[in-house]
Design a protein around this motif. Sequence first.
Motif, PDB file in Angstrom:
ATOM      1  N   ALA A 101      -6.573  11.435  10.434  1.00  0.00           N
ATOM      2  CA  ALA A 101      -5.805  12.363  10.008  1.00  0.00           C
ATOM      3  C   ALA A 101      -5.344  12.149   8.476  1.00  0.00           C
ATOM      4  O   ALA A 101      -4.897  12.864   7.640  1.00  0.00           O
ATOM      5  CB  ALA A 101      -4.582  12.917  10.793  1.00  0.00           C
ATOM      6  N   LEU A 102      -4.944  10.874   8.243  1.00  0.00           N
ATOM      7  CA  LEU A 102      -4.734  10.386   6.828  1.00  0.00           C
ATOM      8  C   LEU A 102      -5.498  10.942   5.968  1.00  0.00           C
ATOM      9  O   LEU A 102      -5.135  10.732   4.836  1.00  0.00           O
ATOM     10  CB  LEU A 102      -4.060   8.748   6.839  1.00  0.00           C
ATOM     11  CG  LEU A 102      -3.045   8.389   7.189  1.00  0.00           C
ATOM     12  CD1 LEU A 102      -2.951   6.817   7.284  1.00  0.00           C
ATOM     13  CD2 LEU A 102      -2.141   8.803   5.794  1.00  0.00           C
ATOM     14  N   GLY A 103      -6.967  10.895   6.188  1.00  0.00           N
ATOM     15  CA  GLY A 103      -7.835  11.075   5.307  1.00  0.00           C
ATOM     16  C   GLY A 103      -7.563  12.624   4.645  1.00  0.00           C
ATOM     17  O   GLY A 103      -8.373  12.662   3.471  1.00  0.00           O
ATOM     18  N   PHE A 104      -6.863  13.396   5.348  1.00  0.00           N
ATOM     19  CA  PHE A 104      -6.862  14.866   5.014  1.00  0.00           C
ATOM     20  C   PHE A 104      -5.524  15.084   4.257  1.00  0.00           C
ATOM     21  O   PHE A 104      -5.363  16.350   4.133  1.00  0.00           O
ATOM     22  CB  PHE A 104      -6.897  15.576   6.087  1.00  0.00           C
ATOM     23  CG  PHE A 104      -8.328  15.579   6.688  1.00  0.00           C
ATOM     24  CD1 PHE A 104      -9.797  16.264   6.272  1.00  0.00           C
ATOM     25  CD2 PHE A 104      -8.445  14.723   7.961  1.00  0.00           C
ATOM     26  CE1 PHE A 104     -10.878  15.890   6.883  1.00  0.00           C
ATOM     27  CE2 PHE A 104      -9.895  14.356   8.632  1.00  0.00           C
ATOM     28  CZ  PHE A 104     -10.976  15.296   7.908  1.00  0.00           C
ATOM     29  N   MET A 118       1.323   6.904   8.158  1.00  0.00           N
ATOM     30  CA  MET A 118       0.974   5.477   7.970  1.00  0.00           C
ATOM     31  C   MET A 118       1.927   4.843   9.090  1.00  0.00           C
ATOM     32  O   MET A 118       1.466   3.807   9.779  1.00  0.00           O
ATOM     33  CB  MET A 118       1.447   5.178   6.582  1.00  0.00           C
ATOM     34  CG  MET A 118       0.502   5.370   5.356  1.00  0.00           C
ATOM     35  SD  MET A 118       0.899   4.459   3.795  1.00  0.00           S
ATOM     36  CE  MET A 118       2.358   5.555   3.304  1.00  0.00           C
ATOM     37  N   PHE A 119       3.127   5.297   9.388  1.00  0.00           N
ATOM     38  CA  PHE A 119       4.047   4.885  10.472  1.00  0.00           C
ATOM     39  C   PHE A 119       3.186   4.831  11.816  1.00  0.00           C
ATOM     40  O   PHE A 119       3.240   3.901  12.410  1.00  0.00           O
ATOM     41  CB  PHE A 119       5.413   5.313  10.302  1.00  0.00           C
ATOM     42  CG  PHE A 119       5.977   5.000  11.437  1.00  0.00           C
ATOM     43  CD1 PHE A 119       7.101   4.080  11.511  1.00  0.00           C
ATOM     44  CD2 PHE A 119       5.965   6.172  12.857  1.00  0.00           C
ATOM     45  CE1 PHE A 119       7.891   3.668  12.437  1.00  0.00           C
ATOM     46  CE2 PHE A 119       6.859   5.672  13.808  1.00  0.00           C
ATOM     47  CZ  PHE A 119       7.700   4.627  13.603  1.00  0.00           C
ATOM     48  N   VAL A 128       0.802  -1.123   0.003  1.00  0.00           N
ATOM     49  CA  VAL A 128      -0.030  -0.256   0.067  1.00  0.00           C
ATOM     50  C   VAL A 128       0.864   1.320  -0.105  1.00  0.00           C
ATOM     51  O   VAL A 128       0.655   2.135  -0.691  1.00  0.00           O
ATOM     52  CB  VAL A 128      -0.952   0.120   1.240  1.00  0.00           C
ATOM     53  CG1 VAL A 128      -1.708   1.375   1.118  1.00  0.00           C
ATOM     54  CG2 VAL A 128      -1.817  -1.385   1.104  1.00  0.00           C
ATOM     55  N   GLY A 129       1.770   1.288   0.718  1.00  0.00           N
ATOM     56  CA  GLY A 129       2.772   2.411   0.902  1.00  0.00           C
ATOM     57  C   GLY A 129       3.501   2.611  -0.472  1.00  0.00           C
ATOM     58  O   GLY A 129       3.685   4.090  -1.009  1.00  0.00           O
ATOM     59  N   LEU A 130       3.624   1.719  -1.019  1.00  0.00           N
ATOM     60  CA  LEU A 130       4.331   2.113  -2.532  1.00  0.00           C
ATOM     61  C   LEU A 130       3.215   2.247  -3.703  1.00  0.00           C
ATOM     62  O   LEU A 130       3.779   3.214  -4.409  1.00  0.00           O
ATOM     63  CB  LEU A 130       5.008   0.566  -3.013  1.00  0.00           C
ATOM     64  CG  LEU A 130       5.623   0.313  -4.143  1.00  0.00           C
ATOM     65  CD1 LEU A 130       6.933  -0.559  -4.170  1.00  0.00           C
ATOM     66  CD2 LEU A 130       4.972  -0.168  -5.599  1.00  0.00           C
ATOM     67  N   ALA A 180       7.284  -0.036  17.010  1.00  0.00           N
ATOM     68  CA  ALA A 180       8.153   0.647  15.529  1.00  0.00           C
ATOM     69  C   ALA A 180       8.424  -0.296  14.317  1.00  0.00           C
ATOM     70  O   ALA A 180       8.270   0.142  13.164  1.00  0.00           O
ATOM     71  CB  ALA A 180       9.252   1.709  16.196  1.00  0.00           C
ATOM     72  N   ALA A 181       8.941  -1.441  14.769  1.00  0.00           N
ATOM     73  CA  ALA A 181       9.428  -2.251  13.785  1.00  0.00           C
ATOM     74  C   ALA A 181       8.393  -2.725  12.890  1.00  0.00           C
ATOM     75  O   ALA A 181       8.571  -2.851  11.642  1.00  0.00           O
ATOM     76  CB  ALA A 181      10.039  -3.444  14.488  1.00  0.00           C
ATOM     77  N   GLY A 182       7.320  -3.050  13.187  1.00  0.00           N
ATOM     78  CA  GLY A 182       5.994  -3.363  12.252  1.00  0.00           C
ATOM     79  C   GLY A 182       5.434  -2.066  11.798  1.00  0.00           C
ATOM     80  O   GLY A 182       4.651  -2.177  10.873  1.00  0.00           O
ATOM     81  N   ALA A 183       5.876  -0.855  12.222  1.00  0.00           N
ATOM     82  CA  ALA A 183       5.080   0.479  11.529  1.00  0.00           C
ATOM     83  C   ALA A 183       6.110   0.719  10.383  1.00  0.00           C
ATOM     84  O   ALA A 183       5.550   1.743   9.584  1.00  0.00           O
ATOM     85  CB  ALA A 183       5.091   1.537  12.529  1.00  0.00           C
TER      86      ALA A 183
END
Length: 305
Positions: free
Chosen positions: A232-235, A175-176, A35-37, A151-154
């Motif tokens: 917040a990601l939605g904005f 996303m992190f 998704v990040g990509l 953090a490792a999984g983020a």
Amino acid sequence: MTDTQIDTSAEPGANDFLQLLKPRVMSLVVFTALVGLIVAPVHLAPVTGFTAILFIALGAGASGALNMWWDADIDAVMKRTARRPIPAGKVAPGEALGFGMALSAISVVMLWLATNALAAALLAFTIFFYVVVYSMWLKRSTPQNIVIGGAAGAFPPMIGWVAATGSISVEAWLMFALIFVWTPPHFWSLALFMNADYDAAKVPMLTVTHGKKVTRNHILAYTLILAPLALALGFTSIGGWVYLATSAVLNAGFILGAVAIWLRNEDQAGADRYKTEKRVFTFSLAYLFLHFGALMVEAMLRGLA
């Protein structure tokens, strides 16, 4: 870590090494990195994108193998992990260590060659953080293990973003943050009904060191912090109405679940006394997958516009 008894009469099979990679955890890493990509403003060629995700997945698998090597003594004590390859006597600790180190080197170098140095550096740091900072240090020393170690999984969606863009932006950080703050209530919900395992293994999970009531308070607090971060990601440039609607429903459900855990009677007995915690734990998995799924839908809609 302590030595684990190995049955040397049988050679480990391919499935044993596959289990070292923690495939269920890897599936979440692969999905969020993908998704990040995909949502990044720079689009990689399909072959390059596939290669990037492949080596991010191998890096996650390397972390899993090295974690199982180090935690073999703990895994042998806990019912949930006693059948893992090392405590089950299917793979020798040295084999797991060599396997994990080899995959770590291959994944980082190949991601560098396929994409860029920053993405490779982030993958290398993620492996180091999970194995050294979390597994070797935090997990056995502090009840904040899962908070900091989360953090490792983020990092995977950030690595996917950086693989495409070569830089880090506010979208990557959010996303992190979504995964980072989601991790404590997710794992503490599990710890509430698996507390005996952590106690037997002497892992200082919050449920062991501070009790279940404090853990329930923390679950509610982190869930309330999580909701605005998720929304917040939605904005941002990768959000939209589909994501916002999905996030609003999911966060309402997560908060209601956290409140139900917070209000639960500690004296309740019976085989189903942890049904609330189990329900919230299961919901938390869907929560994360659906948030990132909504981001992917937004990317598809922008592509059609």
